[in-house]
Design a protein around this motif. Sequence first.
Motif, PDB file in Angstrom:
ATOM      1  N   GLY A  94      45.822  56.188  25.039  1.00 58.58           N
ATOM      2  CA  GLY A  94      45.644  55.296  26.092  1.00 58.58           C
ATOM      3  C   GLY A  94      46.923  54.407  26.261  1.00 58.58           C
ATOM      4  N   LYS A  95      47.899  54.840  25.405  1.00 58.79           N
ATOM      5  CA  LYS A  95      49.291  54.166  25.700  1.00 58.79           C
ATOM      6  C   LYS A  95      49.932  54.933  26.805  1.00 58.79           C
ATOM      7  CE  LYS A  95      53.920  53.303  23.506  1.00 58.79           C
ATOM      8  NZ  LYS A  95      54.653  53.843  22.229  1.00 58.79           N
ATOM      9  N   VAL A  96      50.535  54.013  27.517  1.00 57.90           N
ATOM     10  CA  VAL A  96      51.180  54.403  29.012  1.00 57.90           C
ATOM     11  C   VAL A  96      52.524  53.856  29.005  1.00 57.90           C
ATOM     12  CG1 VAL A  96      48.942  54.915  30.220  1.00 57.90           C
ATOM     13  CG2 VAL A  96      50.266  52.664  30.448  1.00 57.90           C
ATOM     14  N   ASP A  97      53.433  54.484  29.596  1.00 57.13           N
ATOM     15  CA  ASP A  97      54.509  54.278  30.023  1.00 57.13           C
ATOM     16  C   ASP A  97      55.075  54.599  31.302  1.00 57.13           C
ATOM     17  OD1 ASP A  97      57.617  53.531  30.126  1.00 57.13           O
ATOM     18  OD2 ASP A  97      58.083  53.998  27.957  1.00 57.13           O
ATOM     19  N   ARG A  98      55.237  53.875  32.311  1.00 63.23           N
ATOM     20  CA  ARG A  98      55.439  54.363  33.579  1.00 63.23           C
ATOM     21  C   ARG A  98      56.859  54.807  33.854  1.00 63.23           C
ATOM     22  NH1 ARG A  98      56.578  52.692  39.224  1.00 63.23           N
ATOM     23  NH2 ARG A  98      54.798  53.856  40.550  1.00 63.23           N
ATOM     24  N   ALA A  99      57.773  54.017  33.118  1.00 64.52           N
ATOM     25  CA  ALA A  99      59.367  54.344  33.377  1.00 64.52           C
ATOM     26  C   ALA A  99      59.585  55.940  32.884  1.00 64.52           C
ATOM     27  CB  ALA A  99      60.096  53.089  32.466  1.00 64.52           C
ATOM     28  N   GLN A 100      58.707  56.451  31.660  1.00 65.32           N
ATOM     29  CA  GLN A 100      58.973  57.584  31.381  1.00 65.32           C
ATOM     30  C   GLN A 100      57.875  58.455  31.837  1.00 65.32           C
ATOM     31  OE1 GLN A 100      59.315  58.057  27.190  1.00 65.32           O
ATOM     32  NE2 GLN A 100      60.925  56.367  26.906  1.00 65.32           N
ATOM     33  N   ARG A 101      56.893  58.185  32.656  1.00 67.28           N
ATOM     34  CA  ARG A 101      55.697  58.761  33.285  1.00 67.28           C
ATOM     35  C   ARG A 101      54.889  59.607  31.961  1.00 67.28           C
ATOM     36  NH1 ARG A 101      59.741  60.745  36.081  1.00 67.28           N
ATOM     37  NH2 ARG A 101      59.349  62.936  35.683  1.00 67.28           N
ATOM     38  N   TYR A 102      54.751  58.626  30.906  1.00 68.62           N
ATOM     39  CA  TYR A 102      53.973  58.946  29.757  1.00 68.62           C
ATOM     40  C   TYR A 102      52.621  58.610  29.661  1.00 68.62           C
ATOM     41  CZ  TYR A 102      52.860  58.821  24.810  1.00 68.62           C
ATOM     42  OH  TYR A 102      51.942  59.113  23.572  1.00 68.62           O
ATOM     43  N   ILE A 103      51.549  59.246  29.286  1.00 68.91           N
ATOM     44  CA  ILE A 103      50.446  59.046  28.908  1.00 68.91           C
ATOM     45  C   ILE A 103      49.843  59.674  27.852  1.00 68.91           C
ATOM     46  CG2 ILE A 103      47.932  58.819  29.743  1.00 68.91           C
ATOM     47  CD1 ILE A 103      48.732  58.956  32.668  1.00 68.91           C
ATOM     48  N   ALA A 104      49.822  58.932  26.646  1.00 70.58           N
ATOM     49  CA  ALA A 104      49.530  59.413  25.348  1.00 70.58           C
ATOM     50  C   ALA A 104      48.263  60.386  25.477  1.00 70.58           C
ATOM     51  CB  ALA A 104      49.166  58.347  24.342  1.00 70.58           C
ATOM     52  N   PRO A 105      48.241  61.214  24.455  1.00 69.92           N
ATOM     53  CA  PRO A 105      46.704  61.936  24.206  1.00 69.92           C
ATOM     54  C   PRO A 105      45.806  60.825  24.246  1.00 69.92           C
ATOM     55  CG  PRO A 105      48.467  63.054  22.750  1.00 69.92           C
ATOM     56  CD  PRO A 105      49.081  61.610  23.456  1.00 69.92           C
ATOM     57  N   THR A 106      44.587  60.937  25.169  1.00 67.41           N
ATOM     58  CA  THR A 106      43.793  60.019  25.019  1.00 67.41           C
ATOM     59  C   THR A 106      42.153  60.616  25.095  1.00 67.41           C
ATOM     60  OG1 THR A 106      45.407  58.718  26.526  1.00 67.41           O
ATOM     61  CG2 THR A 106      42.792  58.213  26.655  1.00 67.41           C
ATOM     62  N   LEU A 107      41.346  59.899  24.614  1.00 70.57           N
ATOM     63  CA  LEU A 107      39.955  60.330  24.437  1.00 70.57           C
ATOM     64  C   LEU A 107      39.125  59.127  24.686  1.00 70.57           C
ATOM     65  CD1 LEU A 107      37.783  62.048  23.288  1.00 70.57           C
ATOM     66  CD2 LEU A 107      38.198  61.192  20.882  1.00 70.57           C
ATOM     67  N   VAL A 108      38.451  59.266  25.879  1.00 72.10           N
ATOM     68  CA  VAL A 108      37.457  58.292  26.294  1.00 72.10           C
ATOM     69  C   VAL A 108      36.041  58.587  25.902  1.00 72.10           C
ATOM     70  CG1 VAL A 108      39.039  57.918  28.481  1.00 72.10           C
ATOM     71  CG2 VAL A 108      37.180  59.499  28.450  1.00 72.10           C
TER      72      VAL A 108
ATOM     73  N   ASN B 271      46.480  56.650  35.792  1.00 75.76           N
ATOM     74  CA  ASN B 271      46.663  55.344  34.844  1.00 75.76           C
ATOM     75  C   ASN B 271      45.511  54.495  35.447  1.00 75.76           C
ATOM     76  OD1 ASN B 271      47.301  53.514  32.912  1.00 75.76           O
ATOM     77  ND2 ASN B 271      48.755  52.477  34.434  1.00 75.76           N
ATOM     78  N   THR B 272      45.275  54.563  36.495  1.00 78.37           N
ATOM     79  CA  THR B 272      43.840  53.981  37.283  1.00 78.37           C
ATOM     80  C   THR B 272      42.861  54.789  36.894  1.00 78.37           C
ATOM     81  OG1 THR B 272      45.362  53.498  39.233  1.00 78.37           O
ATOM     82  CG2 THR B 272      42.908  53.382  39.470  1.00 78.37           C
ATOM     83  N   LEU B 273      42.787  55.893  36.790  1.00 83.11           N
ATOM     84  CA  LEU B 273      41.438  56.384  36.245  1.00 83.11           C
ATOM     85  C   LEU B 273      41.142  56.047  34.943  1.00 83.11           C
ATOM     86  CD1 LEU B 273      41.809  59.978  37.514  1.00 83.11           C
ATOM     87  CD2 LEU B 273      40.411  58.397  38.469  1.00 83.11           C
ATOM     88  N   LEU B 274      42.207  56.035  33.798  1.00 84.72           N
ATOM     89  CA  LEU B 274      41.932  55.579  32.625  1.00 84.72           C
ATOM     90  C   LEU B 274      41.390  54.213  32.598  1.00 84.72           C
ATOM     91  CD1 LEU B 274      44.929  56.952  30.550  1.00 84.72           C
ATOM     92  CD2 LEU B 274      42.418  57.665  30.534  1.00 84.72           C
ATOM     93  N   GLY B 275      41.875  53.501  33.630  1.00 78.58           N
ATOM     94  CA  GLY B 275      41.351  51.771  33.613  1.00 78.58           C
ATOM     95  C   GLY B 275      40.049  51.619  33.533  1.00 78.58           C
TER      96      GLY B 275
END
Length: 91
Positions: free
Chosen positions: A65-79, A53-57
Amino acid sequence: MCIAPDYIYINKKIKATFINLLQKTIQDFYGDDPQKSPHFGRIISEKHFDRLNTLLGSCEILFGGKVDRAQRYIAPTLVNEPSWKDPIMQD
């Protein structure tokens, strides 16, 4: 097992088309909300979630880019076009 590519080189003339097709493919694979898909995995630990998550920031996010720490979820993300000096390319 993560099989995501680290980066993709693409001609700027077809970049927009590629991004649109990639978004459609992700939607075809995981539906409108990948977080609800039983086929999309989660990050193994909160420690690794926080690191990613820090790297994406530090990136310009084109898609996801959607994240949910409680579920440890990071959406498929394109930077967009990180430099070789950006933390996401160093890790």
